[in-house]
Design a protein around this motif. Structure first.
Motif, PDB file in Angstrom:
ATOM      1  N   PRO A 151       0.854  -1.160   0.161  1.00  0.00           N
ATOM      2  CA  PRO A 151       0.009  -0.032  -0.097  1.00  0.00           C
ATOM      3  C   PRO A 151       0.847   1.318   0.203  1.00  0.00           C
ATOM      4  CG  PRO A 151      -0.078  -1.066   2.301  1.00  0.00           C
ATOM      5  CD  PRO A 151       0.641  -2.028   1.357  1.00  0.00           C
ATOM      6  N   PRO A 152       0.295   2.379  -0.380  1.00  0.00           N
ATOM      7  CA  PRO A 152       1.020   3.737  -0.558  1.00  0.00           C
ATOM      8  C   PRO A 152       1.428   4.045   0.538  1.00  0.00           C
ATOM      9  CG  PRO A 152      -1.206   3.820  -1.658  1.00  0.00           C
ATOM     10  CD  PRO A 152      -0.943   2.340  -0.732  1.00  0.00           C
ATOM     11  N   GLY A 153       2.801   4.844   0.791  1.00  0.00           N
ATOM     12  CA  GLY A 153       3.478   5.525   2.044  1.00  0.00           C
ATOM     13  C   GLY A 153       2.746   6.419   2.506  1.00  0.00           C
ATOM     14  N   TRP A 154       1.778   7.080   1.773  1.00  0.00           N
ATOM     15  CA  TRP A 154       0.976   8.259   1.930  1.00  0.00           C
ATOM     16  C   TRP A 154       2.052   9.390   2.497  1.00  0.00           C
ATOM     17  CZ3 TRP A 154      -3.369   7.831  -0.331  1.00  0.00           C
ATOM     18  CH2 TRP A 154      -4.001   6.654  -0.367  1.00  0.00           C
ATOM     19  N   PHE A 155       1.759   9.902   3.618  1.00  0.00           N
ATOM     20  CA  PHE A 155       2.646  11.163   4.109  1.00  0.00           C
ATOM     21  C   PHE A 155       4.188  10.989   4.374  1.00  0.00           C
ATOM     22  CE2 PHE A 155      -1.609  12.242   6.253  1.00  0.00           C
ATOM     23  CZ  PHE A 155      -1.952  12.832   4.985  1.00  0.00           C
ATOM     24  N   ALA A 156       4.675   9.581   4.106  1.00  0.00           N
ATOM     25  CA  ALA A 156       5.800   9.239   4.051  1.00  0.00           C
ATOM     26  C   ALA A 156       6.388   9.218   2.946  1.00  0.00           C
ATOM     27  CB  ALA A 156       5.931   8.023   4.731  1.00  0.00           C
ATOM     28  N   SER A 157       5.625   9.258   1.722  1.00  0.00           N
ATOM     29  CA  SER A 157       6.262   9.254   0.172  1.00  0.00           C
ATOM     30  C   SER A 157       6.083  10.261  -0.360  1.00  0.00           C
ATOM     31  CB  SER A 157       5.181   8.000  -0.340  1.00  0.00           C
ATOM     32  OG  SER A 157       5.329   8.055  -1.640  1.00  0.00           O
ATOM     33  N   THR A 158       7.156  10.566  -1.190  1.00  0.00           N
ATOM     34  CA  THR A 158       7.227  11.798  -2.012  1.00  0.00           C
ATOM     35  C   THR A 158       6.020  11.730  -3.313  1.00  0.00           C
ATOM     36  OG1 THR A 158       9.051  10.860  -3.137  1.00  0.00           O
ATOM     37  CG2 THR A 158       9.363  12.118  -1.224  1.00  0.00           C
ATOM     38  N   ASP A 159       5.701  10.709  -3.565  1.00  0.00           N
ATOM     39  CA  ASP A 159       4.705  10.515  -4.672  1.00  0.00           C
ATOM     40  C   ASP A 159       3.245  10.520  -4.195  1.00  0.00           C
ATOM     41  OD1 ASP A 159       6.755   9.910  -6.648  1.00  0.00           O
ATOM     42  OD2 ASP A 159       6.954   7.657  -6.097  1.00  0.00           O
ATOM     43  N   TRP A 160       2.920  10.125  -2.721  1.00  0.00           N
ATOM     44  CA  TRP A 160       1.470   9.814  -2.310  1.00  0.00           C
ATOM     45  C   TRP A 160       1.044  11.082  -1.444  1.00  0.00           C
ATOM     46  CZ3 TRP A 160      -2.031   6.675  -4.236  1.00  0.00           C
ATOM     47  CH2 TRP A 160      -1.705   5.850  -4.956  1.00  0.00           C
ATOM     48  N   ALA A 161       2.036  11.805  -0.982  1.00  0.00           N
ATOM     49  CA  ALA A 161       1.879  12.500   0.084  1.00  0.00           C
ATOM     50  C   ALA A 161       0.755  13.729  -0.255  1.00  0.00           C
ATOM     51  CB  ALA A 161       3.232  13.527   0.652  1.00  0.00           C
ATOM     52  N   ILE A 162       0.904  14.298  -1.385  1.00  0.00           N
ATOM     53  CA  ILE A 162      -0.015  15.473  -1.989  1.00  0.00           C
ATOM     54  C   ILE A 162      -1.612  14.719  -2.280  1.00  0.00           C
ATOM     55  CG2 ILE A 162       0.401  14.977  -4.692  1.00  0.00           C
ATOM     56  CD1 ILE A 162      -0.355  18.317  -2.717  1.00  0.00           C
ATOM     57  N   TRP A 163      -1.314  13.349  -2.623  1.00  0.00           N
ATOM     58  CA  TRP A 163      -2.825  12.697  -2.845  1.00  0.00           C
ATOM     59  C   TRP A 163      -3.572  12.862  -1.438  1.00  0.00           C
ATOM     60  CZ3 TRP A 163      -4.610  13.265  -7.297  1.00  0.00           C
ATOM     61  CH2 TRP A 163      -3.585  13.634  -8.332  1.00  0.00           C
ATOM     62  N   GLY A 164      -2.609  12.212  -0.327  1.00  0.00           N
ATOM     63  CA  GLY A 164      -3.258  12.033   0.895  1.00  0.00           C
ATOM     64  C   GLY A 164      -3.677  13.477   1.675  1.00  0.00           C
ATOM     65  N   VAL A 165      -3.111  14.514   1.180  1.00  0.00           N
ATOM     66  CA  VAL A 165      -3.484  15.837   1.660  1.00  0.00           C
ATOM     67  C   VAL A 165      -4.751  16.216   0.754  1.00  0.00           C
ATOM     68  CG1 VAL A 165      -3.035  18.340   1.673  1.00  0.00           C
ATOM     69  CG2 VAL A 165      -1.337  16.680   2.005  1.00  0.00           C
ATOM     70  N   ILE A 166      -4.943  15.758  -0.372  1.00  0.00           N
ATOM     71  CA  ILE A 166      -6.236  16.156  -1.280  1.00  0.00           C
ATOM     72  C   ILE A 166      -7.242  15.320  -0.456  1.00  0.00           C
ATOM     73  CG2 ILE A 166      -7.131  15.478  -3.353  1.00  0.00           C
ATOM     74  CD1 ILE A 166      -4.492  16.277  -4.663  1.00  0.00           C
ATOM     75  N   VAL A 168      -7.898  14.348   2.506  1.00  0.00           N
ATOM     76  CA  VAL A 168      -8.356  14.827   3.628  1.00  0.00           C
ATOM     77  C   VAL A 168      -9.094  16.216   3.568  1.00  0.00           C
ATOM     78  CG1 VAL A 168      -7.433  15.739   5.924  1.00  0.00           C
ATOM     79  CG2 VAL A 168      -6.356  13.898   5.112  1.00  0.00           C
ATOM     80  N   SER A 169      -8.596  16.942   2.448  1.00  0.00           N
ATOM     81  CA  SER A 169      -9.164  18.338   2.258  1.00  0.00           C
ATOM     82  C   SER A 169     -10.542  18.036   1.717  1.00  0.00           C
ATOM     83  CB  SER A 169      -8.309  18.825   1.226  1.00  0.00           C
ATOM     84  OG  SER A 169      -7.093  19.234   1.618  1.00  0.00           O
TER      85      SER A 169
END
Length: 298
Positions: A151-166, A168-169
């Protein structure tokens, strides 16, 4: 003896009106107008907050445009804005339509969906950071249960962090815009749907030919407000990722913050803020013109 003339009724009413708006204008001038003008002046200066200002002309603008972090923050801001506006628009409209029917407990559902909008940003950030935790977070645990091996690393990943923020927004703000759509849906005359049903229109045809056109003013308002707020996003990113990992979630406002309070370069920060101001202004003007053309077309 000559009688002394007082103020006319119109003049008295004018003075009373100005007396009501004067406190608000003073607050606007002190906290908004003066800082904006000062920021415009600073965009042509070099100033670290301690030494005297030096006029550098357009060097600040040249400096930030040649800055890789600024270009990346501009790109990230566009990505964040486009997907946040799109997903929030769809989610809020779907929720509004689902909760516009005579459903038992619908008021409780409306309150529950609206609650994230008024909840503390710090609390929201803390909860979602735990939910998106890479190794033991409930979201990744669920993905593993569903068969996703990595699964994605989310906020620990440079590729997935912005998608995690989106994500939550969208979750936080969709409740507010759902209320706007609910109000707009309830203003649509029921007779329009009844007439369309009698004429043989199915559910999709009623949605496309009645609901969407009647929701046009609300939709443009939602798009404009979402776009402006998305360009100004800072607090959620600061709490969730602080612009990281690296600069993978450093949007324009975070870049301005870093230039001001990490590098003490108020000139670059002001130049970037002027660019952000022009972008938001241009997007707003384009949207208003598009709304007018679309309304005239309908």
């Amino acid at each position: 003896m000559k009688e002394k003339k007082g103020l006319s009724l119109k003049a008295r009413n004018t003075l009373i009106g100005y007396s009501f708006i004067l406190p608000n204008f003073i607050g606007f001038a002190i906290f908004i107008l003066v800082p904006v003008v000062f920021s415009f002046i600073l965009s042509f200066m070099y100033w670290d907050g301690f030494n005297p200002m030096n006029f550098v002309g357009f060097d600040n603008f040249k400096s930030i445009f040649s800055d890789r972090v600024f270009r990346g923050s501009f790109k990230l801001t566009i990505i964040y804005t486009v997907f946040t506006v799109l997903f929030t628009l769809i989610a809020s409209l779907v929720l509004a339509m689902a909760l516009n029917v005579n459903l038992r407990g619908r008021n409780a559902f409306r309150a529950a969906i609206f609650f994230p909008y008024v909840a503390s940003m710090v609390a929201i950030g803390a909860v979602w950071k735990q939910l998106f935790e890479k190794n033991f977070g409930p979201i990744n645990q669920l993905l593993r249960f569903l068969g996703v091996e990595n699964p994605p690393g989310w906020f620990a990943s440079t590729d997935w962090a912005i998608w995690g923020v989106i994500i939550v927004s969208v979750w936080k703000f969709m409740g507010y815009y759902m209320i706007i759509y609910l109000a707009a849906l309830q203003d649509i005359p029921a007779q329009l749907y009844e007439a369309a049903t009698i004429d043989g229109a199915n559910g999709w045809q009623r949605f496309r030919n009645i609901t969407i056109p009647m929701l046009t003013p609300a939709s443009f308002f939602v798009i404009i407000m979402l776009t402006i707020n998305s360009f100004k996003i800072f607090d959620l990113i600061y709490i969730l990722t602080n612009g990281g990992p690296g600069t993978s979630t450093t949007v324009l406002v975070k870049y301005i913050y870093d230039q001001s309070f990490l590098y003490w370069n108020y000139g670059n920060a002001s130049a970037a803020s002027m660019i952000l101001f022009l972008i938001v202004g241009a997007v707003t003007v384009v949207q208003f013109r598009a709304e007018k053309k679309f309304t005239d077309y309908l």
